[in-house]
Design a protein around this motif. Structure first.
Motif, PDB file in Angstrom:
ATOM      1  N   HIS A 166      19.464  -7.083   9.229  1.00 50.52           N
ATOM      2  CA  HIS A 166      19.941  -5.919   7.740  1.00 50.52           C
ATOM      3  C   HIS A 166      18.845  -5.157   7.873  1.00 50.52           C
ATOM      4  O   HIS A 166      19.425  -2.958   8.270  1.00 50.52           O
ATOM      5  N   ILE A 167      17.480  -5.368   7.814  1.00 52.88           N
ATOM      6  CA  ILE A 167      16.683  -3.646   8.376  1.00 52.88           C
ATOM      7  C   ILE A 167      16.904  -3.627   9.408  1.00 52.88           C
ATOM      8  O   ILE A 167      16.763  -2.069   9.601  1.00 52.88           O
ATOM      9  N   VAL A 168      17.307  -4.317  10.837  1.00 49.42           N
ATOM     10  CA  VAL A 168      17.302  -3.722  11.958  1.00 49.42           C
ATOM     11  C   VAL A 168      18.820  -2.240  12.130  1.00 49.42           C
ATOM     12  O   VAL A 168      18.411  -1.135  12.751  1.00 49.42           O
ATOM     13  N   ASP A 169      19.741  -2.809  11.539  1.00 50.91           N
ATOM     14  CA  ASP A 169      21.185  -2.464  11.782  1.00 50.91           C
ATOM     15  C   ASP A 169      21.075  -1.045  10.708  1.00 50.91           C
ATOM     16  O   ASP A 169      21.190  -0.269  10.978  1.00 50.91           O
ATOM     17  N   GLU A 210       0.784  -0.888   0.307  1.00 51.13           N
ATOM     18  CA  GLU A 210      -0.545   0.123  -0.093  1.00 51.13           C
ATOM     19  C   GLU A 210       0.937   1.078   0.148  1.00 51.13           C
ATOM     20  O   GLU A 210       0.600   2.255   0.098  1.00 51.13           O
ATOM     21  N   SER A 211       1.893   1.487   1.384  1.00 50.08           N
ATOM     22  CA  SER A 211       2.847   2.215   1.018  1.00 50.08           C
ATOM     23  C   SER A 211       4.292   1.796   1.351  1.00 50.08           C
ATOM     24  O   SER A 211       4.269   0.833   2.669  1.00 50.08           O
ATOM     25  N   ARG A 212       5.237   2.553   1.248  1.00 52.84           N
ATOM     26  CA  ARG A 212       5.987   2.979   1.746  1.00 52.84           C
ATOM     27  C   ARG A 212       7.115   3.386   2.858  1.00 52.84           C
ATOM     28  O   ARG A 212       7.798   3.456   3.131  1.00 52.84           O
ATOM     29  N   LYS A 213       5.324   4.151   3.323  1.00 56.50           N
ATOM     30  CA  LYS A 213       6.780   5.614   3.985  1.00 56.50           C
ATOM     31  C   LYS A 213       5.545   5.299   5.311  1.00 56.50           C
ATOM     32  O   LYS A 213       5.139   4.227   5.467  1.00 56.50           O
ATOM     33  N   PHE A 214       6.492   5.713   6.413  1.00 60.32           N
ATOM     34  CA  PHE A 214       6.150   5.876   8.261  1.00 60.32           C
ATOM     35  C   PHE A 214       4.940   6.309   7.375  1.00 60.32           C
ATOM     36  O   PHE A 214       4.568   6.946   7.533  1.00 60.32           O
ATOM     37  N   PRO A 215       4.113   5.477   8.901  1.00 59.81           N
ATOM     38  CA  PRO A 215       2.457   5.205   8.924  1.00 59.81           C
ATOM     39  C   PRO A 215       2.391   6.920   9.691  1.00 59.81           C
ATOM     40  O   PRO A 215       1.440   6.676  11.318  1.00 59.81           O
ATOM     41  N   ARG A 217      15.617   3.109   5.033  1.00 54.94           N
ATOM     42  CA  ARG A 217      16.294   5.211   5.479  1.00 54.94           C
ATOM     43  C   ARG A 217      15.461   5.549   5.157  1.00 54.94           C
ATOM     44  O   ARG A 217      15.602   6.566   6.290  1.00 54.94           O
ATOM     45  N   ALA A 218      13.715   6.277   4.348  1.00 48.76           N
ATOM     46  CA  ALA A 218      13.746   7.096   4.617  1.00 48.76           C
ATOM     47  C   ALA A 218      12.586   7.019   5.504  1.00 48.76           C
ATOM     48  O   ALA A 218      12.509   7.383   6.600  1.00 48.76           O
ATOM     49  N   TRP A 219      11.996   5.689   5.759  1.00 42.64           N
ATOM     50  CA  TRP A 219      10.888   4.960   6.454  1.00 42.64           C
ATOM     51  C   TRP A 219      11.853   5.714   8.287  1.00 42.64           C
ATOM     52  O   TRP A 219      11.113   5.637   8.789  1.00 42.64           O
TER      53      TRP A 219
END
Length: 414
Positions: free
Chosen positions: A243-246, A141-146, A194-196
């Motif tokens: 990878h995500i957490v780092d 739906e979206s890759r942006k922070f909610p 990174r943007a999130w």
């Protein structure tokens, strides 16, 4: 004792600045030197006026003193570090809220359909406040922070608990083409992640977050079955998780508290698929979590065991690989119309066990309030929404009233 006057105050500034700088460095205050100096220079800028008119000095000194206090307060705020949600006091439990609504021919639950009104209705029905709101952040739906959703949750003085769902749809039981583990590891989504993370950092409020929910269950695409099987599956999951957490920690998103969330039963029940094989390491999670459902459809015979039965093996296994980590029951529930289990009785036994401190590492729980279609027959639809059943609602209200002193309604923030 004589106060500082005129040039004496100017001469003393380097010493004062040096002392403050030593304090800043020794305490690890994350503030650029230029910004630190700017705080202090605000007050020093008026010294030339004080040199011309000695009768102004008392006013100037007071002004400098007040501004110095302001600077130090700003430094102290920066030094305070990330905001965190702390476990409740001994024997107490947090109570979270998930609301997915009801699936129809026109609408599948997106797992983020909850509104402030849903929260209010639920809390009024059960008689207690919730500490966190649990919802999915679907990247199809979206890759942006909610941010909008997190904002209204914060306004309610609750904690956003985000299921970070890198998936192409809500369907289960298939491999993932877009957000595969291999693509995550290769860095295909690094810019979005990174943007999130930067937006989460700028949000400036504690957030519970999980990725890779229930990895030992073959319904989600990050399970080993869909990612190389026994040889490569769990290892790929761990690499993607780290990878995500780092990446997010590298962006300074320190207000994120990572929850590693597994299912009570390994499906398939193979040695390679045990949830221990998916553990990313103690440095990659702040809390751990379990899902422990009763039967989830009206017709199924699976999962009819008690909540305590499910905890019997899963709890010691999870505490063994993650000693000292707080544990939550992130998801539990039972279909209201199952032919073999009474949902109200199942829930009552589960809540009694939770409030008895039978599992002392557990610090919170959350019922999965959702309904969905399973086939074309209406009577086969799943319904696990507490408010849809008078007896189940009464069980929650009575248990919460009986054990009200053990429910930590307001999140404890550091």
């Amino acid at each position: 004792m004589r106060g500082l006057r005129g040039a004496s105050l100017v001469k003393s500034f380097p010493v004062t600045f040096f002392i403050l700088q030593v304090f800043r460095i020794r305490r690890g205050i994350r503030l650029p030197c230029e910004t630190f100096l700017r705080f202090i220079s605000i007050g020093i800028s008026d010294l030339s006026l004080g040199a011309m008119r000695a009768d102004w000095m008392p006013v100037l000194i007071r002004k400098i003193f007040c501004r110095s206090l302001l600077a130090l307060s700003c430094v102290a705020y920066v030094h305070a570090g990330p905001a965190r949600i702390l476990p409740p006091s001994s024997d107490n439990l947090y109570h979270g809220f998930y609301w997915g609504g009801v699936g129809t021919d026109e609408h599948d639950p997106t797992e983020h359909d909850v509104t402030p009104q849903d929260v209010e209705h639920y809390e009024q029905a059960v008689g207690k406040q919730t500490a966190w709101i649990y919802f999915s952040d679907n990247w199809f739906e979206s890759r942006k922070f909610p941010g909008a959703m997190c904002s209204w949750i914060r306004e309610l003085k609750k904690i956003p608990y985000i299921r970070l769902m890198l998936r192409s749809n809500v369907d289960q039981g298939h491999s993932e083409k877009t957000f595969s583990l291999q693509k995550i590891i290769a860095g295909d989504f690094d810019a979005d992640l990174r943007a999130w993370a930067r937006d989460a950092k700028n949000f400036g409020y504690p957030i519970l977050i999980e990725w890779g929910t229930e990895p030992n269950g073959n319904w989600f695409s990050w399970n080993g079955k869909w990612n190389g099987g026994a040889k490569e599956g769990p290892a790929r999951y761990v690499a993607a998780y780290r990878h995500i957490v780092d990446l997010m920690r590298g962006e300074g998103a320190d207000d994120l508290q990572w929850v590693w969330h597994v299912n009570w039963l390994d499906e398939p029940e193979k040695k390679w698929n045990r949830f221990e094989n998916y553990f990313p390491g103690e440095n990659y999670c702040d809390w751990v979590a379990l899902s422990a459902y009763g039967p989830t459809t009206p017709t199924t015979r699976d999962g009819t065991e008690s909540f305590a039965f499910k905890m019997h093996d899963a709890y010691p296994r999870l505490t063994k690989i993650a000693p000292g980590k707080p544990m939550i029951i992130a998801e539990f529930g039972c279909d209201l119309h199952n032919r073999h289990v009474d949902a109200a009785n199942w829930a009552k036994a589960a809540l009694e066990n939770l409030f008895s401190n039978r599992w002392p590492v557990v610090i919170g729980f959350c019922w999965w309030n959702e309904g969905w279609q399973n086939d074309d027959r209406k009577k086969h639809d799943t319904d696990m929404i507490i408010l849809h059943d008078v007896d189940l609602t009464r069980v929650f209200r009575d248990q919460f009233a009986q054990h009200g002193d053990k429910i930590q309604e307001t999140p404890i923030l550091k």
